[in-house]
Design an enzyme around this catalytic site. Structure first.
Site, PDB file in Angstrom:
ATOM      1  N   HIS A  88      35.052  51.747  28.967  1.00 47.37           N
ATOM      2  CA  HIS A  88      35.939  50.596  28.823  1.00 47.37           C
ATOM      3  C   HIS A  88      35.216  49.513  28.027  1.00 47.37           C
ATOM      4  CE1 HIS A  88      38.035  46.895  29.973  1.00 47.37           C
ATOM      5  NE2 HIS A  88      39.080  47.654  30.276  1.00 47.37           N
ATOM      6  N   ASP A 132      23.871  33.877  40.921  1.00 48.71           N
ATOM      7  CA  ASP A 132      25.165  34.537  40.776  1.00 48.71           C
ATOM      8  C   ASP A 132      25.019  36.023  41.050  1.00 48.71           C
ATOM      9  OD1 ASP A 132      26.848  32.466  40.195  1.00 48.71           O
ATOM     10  OD2 ASP A 132      26.780  32.726  38.031  1.00 48.71           O
ATOM     11  N   LYS A 170      22.109  39.166  33.420  1.00 48.71           N
ATOM     12  CA  LYS A 170      21.406  38.048  34.051  1.00 48.71           C
ATOM     13  C   LYS A 170      20.198  38.541  34.832  1.00 48.71           C
ATOM     14  CE  LYS A 170      25.671  35.356  34.705  1.00 48.71           C
ATOM     15  NZ  LYS A 170      26.559  34.723  35.705  1.00 48.71           N
ATOM     16  N   ASP A 212      40.738  47.493  22.062  1.00 51.39           N
ATOM     17  CA  ASP A 212      40.735  46.219  22.779  1.00 51.39           C
ATOM     18  C   ASP A 212      39.319  45.666  22.756  1.00 51.39           C
ATOM     19  OD1 ASP A 212      41.401  44.076  24.366  1.00 51.39           O
ATOM     20  OD2 ASP A 212      41.562  45.220  26.225  1.00 51.39           O
ATOM     21  N   ALA A 213      39.150  44.431  22.360  1.00 50.35           N
ATOM     22  CA  ALA A 213      37.821  43.817  22.353  1.00 50.35           C
ATOM     23  C   ALA A 213      37.268  43.725  23.767  1.00 50.35           C
ATOM     24  CB  ALA A 213      37.890  42.422  21.723  1.00 50.35           C
ATOM     25  N   GLU A 244      24.654  37.969  26.625  1.00 51.49           N
ATOM     26  CA  GLU A 244      26.087  38.244  26.537  1.00 51.49           C
ATOM     27  C   GLU A 244      26.349  39.200  25.380  1.00 51.49           C
ATOM     28  OE1 GLU A 244      27.759  37.056  28.905  1.00 51.49           O
ATOM     29  OE2 GLU A 244      26.500  35.409  29.608  1.00 51.49           O
ATOM     30  N   PHE A 283      47.567  57.647  25.099  1.00 48.26           N
ATOM     31  CA  PHE A 283      46.404  56.770  25.093  1.00 48.26           C
ATOM     32  C   PHE A 283      45.341  57.431  24.214  1.00 48.26           C
ATOM     33  CE2 PHE A 283      43.041  54.558  28.039  1.00 48.26           C
ATOM     34  CZ  PHE A 283      42.632  53.771  26.973  1.00 48.26           C
ATOM     35  N   ASP A 312      34.894  46.270  28.114  1.00 44.64           N
ATOM     36  CA  ASP A 312      34.111  45.288  28.872  1.00 44.64           C
ATOM     37  C   ASP A 312      32.879  45.927  29.503  1.00 44.64           C
ATOM     38  OD1 ASP A 312      35.983  43.302  28.291  1.00 44.64           O
ATOM     39  OD2 ASP A 312      37.178  43.754  30.073  1.00 44.64           O
ATOM     40  N   LYS A 313      33.003  47.181  29.926  1.00 40.59           N
ATOM     41  CA  LYS A 313      31.864  47.863  30.535  1.00 40.59           C
ATOM     42  C   LYS A 313      30.821  48.284  29.496  1.00 40.59           C
ATOM     43  CE  LYS A 313      32.239  47.126  34.536  1.00 40.59           C
ATOM     44  NZ  LYS A 313      31.159  46.296  35.047  1.00 40.59           N
ATOM     45  N   ARG A 319      33.666  40.449  32.385  1.00 39.66           N
ATOM     46  CA  ARG A 319      35.118  40.292  32.573  1.00 39.66           C
ATOM     47  C   ARG A 319      35.684  41.205  33.661  1.00 39.66           C
ATOM     48  NH1 ARG A 319      38.635  39.622  27.095  1.00 39.66           N
ATOM     49  NH2 ARG A 319      37.990  41.777  26.809  1.00 39.66           N
ATOM     50  N   LYS A 320      34.834  41.950  34.347  1.00 41.05           N
ATOM     51  CA  LYS A 320      35.329  42.869  35.378  1.00 41.05           C
ATOM     52  C   LYS A 320      34.663  42.559  36.720  1.00 41.05           C
ATOM     53  CE  LYS A 320      38.443  45.188  33.207  1.00 41.05           C
ATOM     54  NZ  LYS A 320      38.752  44.022  32.347  1.00 41.05           N
ATOM     55  N   LYS A 379      19.010  34.131  38.407  1.00 43.22           N
ATOM     56  CA  LYS A 379      20.407  33.694  38.458  1.00 43.22           C
ATOM     57  C   LYS A 379      21.008  34.166  39.783  1.00 43.22           C
ATOM     58  CE  LYS A 379      19.678  33.300  33.889  1.00 43.22           C
ATOM     59  NZ  LYS A 379      18.329  33.481  33.296  1.00 43.22           N
ATOM     60  N   LYS A 383      40.736  53.960  32.966  1.00 45.64           N
ATOM     61  CA  LYS A 383      40.920  53.090  34.122  1.00 45.64           C
ATOM     62  C   LYS A 383      41.562  53.912  35.232  1.00 45.64           C
ATOM     63  CE  LYS A 383      42.212  48.775  33.333  1.00 45.64           C
ATOM     64  NZ  LYS A 383      43.013  47.589  32.899  1.00 45.64           N
ATOM     65  N   GLU A 437      20.463  33.503  25.925  1.00 47.30           N
ATOM     66  CA  GLU A 437      19.135  32.916  26.033  1.00 47.30           C
ATOM     67  C   GLU A 437      18.188  33.921  26.678  1.00 47.30           C
ATOM     68  OE1 GLU A 437      22.406  30.759  25.787  1.00 47.30           O
ATOM     69  OE2 GLU A 437      21.868  31.175  27.870  1.00 47.30           O
TER      70      GLU A 437
END
Length: 392
Positions: A19, A277, A271, A244-245, A47, A236, A21-22, A250-251, A275, A172, A60
């Site tokens: 995918h 998060d 990260k 799709d960009a 990123e 598909f 995003d992955k 995003r997941k 971090k 998916k 960074e």
């Protein structure tokens, strides 16, 4: 009182390593792995963006020996290993354009999160993080997400083995489960959208429903009439970053608990452990899982909050949704006392050995879930006896 009705249908989704995003998450985490291997004290916020034959890295990074790391080569290796190795996919490891915009971490942030003689390592950001566990699967994960992950993990193995030769990397899944008296009773529907070569839909449906039955049959949940939605648009073929960009982070619901429980909003991939998060979410899962594994609750959510540059958490909250053998306030006192669990960033990083992964990599976390997989140190249940003793 439980926040979820005892009888209901709950749905979660997963996405494959192919995918868009992955793809980004894996590239970002592969860069992190390389930095930590070079310098365990690296500061990384990497990123990634992908689109048609394009990979962009920005962020960074402060790493001693950064000149020895080639993020473009890392990106090409990750893309190739995922399976984007043919020009016809319009996103190919050998031909994509690479753009790098990486620079050092801000000194303003560094002074707050780097330990010195006069300053304990503080949290890398403010915010709240959540960990969750439930006894409804052996991995102590919510069943809809856990089984969604299992489906795609099996399909990627089948794809890479060539057993179903027309499968391509992007896919998916979605699993809906009927709960009765608060426990999973049966699967009501399964959705799989899988990128393929241009082959008849009937062939795809037959093959993929067969995979679903093989993977989910042993769960005992395929006992009612199930609605299968296999490539429900009918086709598909165009997929991946050409279709799709993609972007890192995003997941976040796929990465955590599939919509069960709460989420603080922070993404994980790319990260380093300073971090919170990421690292504190891992530690909160560790705490919640040990509480459930010890039999002190059937489900448990742990929240922790921080201020940037400050080591001590601002708050710790424990919620067992009414399933605990103790009052939540009593469990919260055990968790927050510092005797069994220490939520200060330097302490939790050391306890989980997050700076020097052994037997696992951050890239592995970036597809098929950060939780519920035994190779990760935050999945260990080594505090069961201590928790039971503290609870007496």
């Amino acid at each position: 009182m439980s926040k979820i009705r005892s009888d209901h249908v709950f749905t979660s989704e997963s996405v494959s390593e192919g995918h868009p995003d992955k793809v980004c998450d894996q590239i970002s985490d592969a860069v992190l792995d390389a930095c930590l291997a070079q310098d365990a004290r690296s500061r990384v916020a990497c990123e990634t963006l992908v689109s048609t034959n394009l990979v962009v890295n920005a962020g960074e990074i402060t790493c001693s020996g950064w000149d020895n790391i080639n993020p473009e080569a890392i990106a090409r290796q990750v893309v190739r290993e995922i399976g984007y190795d043919r020009a016809e996919l319009e996103f190919c490891a050998d031909t994509f354009t690479y753009i790098g915009r990486l620079h050092e971490q801000s000194a303003d942030i560094s002074q707050g999160v780097t330990a010195t003689e006069n300053h304990e390592q503080g949290a890398g950001d403010q915010g709240m993080m959540f960990g969750y566990a439930s006894d409804e699967t052996g991995a102590l994960m919510p069943a809809p997400l856990y089984y969604s992950h299992l489906l795609l993990d099996e399909l990627q193995k089948i794809r890479k083995a060539g057993t179903i030769p027309y499968l391509r990397p992007d896919s998916k899944s979605q699993v809906s489960i009927k709960y009765i008296n608060g426990s999973p009773d049966h699967i009501t529907s399964v959705v799989i959208s899988h990128q393929t070569a241009d082959v008849p839909l009937e062939t795809i449906r037959k093959d993929l429903i067969g995979v679903v039955k093989n993977v989910l049959g042993p769960t005992g949940l395929l006992k009612e009439q199930i609605d299968y939605y296999i490539n429900p648009t009918g086709k598909f073929v165009t997929g991946g970053p050409h279709g799709d960009a993609g972007l890192t982070g995003r997941k976040i619901i796929v990465d955590t608990y599939g919509g069960v429980g709460s989420h603080g909003g922070g993404a994980f991939s790319g990260k380093d452990p300073s971090k919170v998060d990421r690292s504190a979410a891992y530690y909160a899962r560790y705490v919640a899982k040990n509480i459930v594994a010890s039999g002190l609750a059937k489900k448990c959510e742990v929240q922790v909050a921080y201020a940037i540059g400050v080591a001590k958490p601002l708050s710790i909250n424990v919620d067992t949704y009414g399933t605990g053998t103790l009052e939540d306030s009593a469990l919260e006192e055990i968790v927050s006392s510092g005797t069994l669990f220490d939520f200060r960033p330097a302490s939790l990083i050391k306890e989980l050995d997050l700076l020097s992964p052994k037997g696992w990599s951050y890239r592995e976390t970036a597809a098929y879930g950060h939780f519920g997989r035994a190779q990760f140190p935050w999945e260990k249940t080594d505090k069961i006896s201590a928790l039971r003793s503290a609870a007496k």
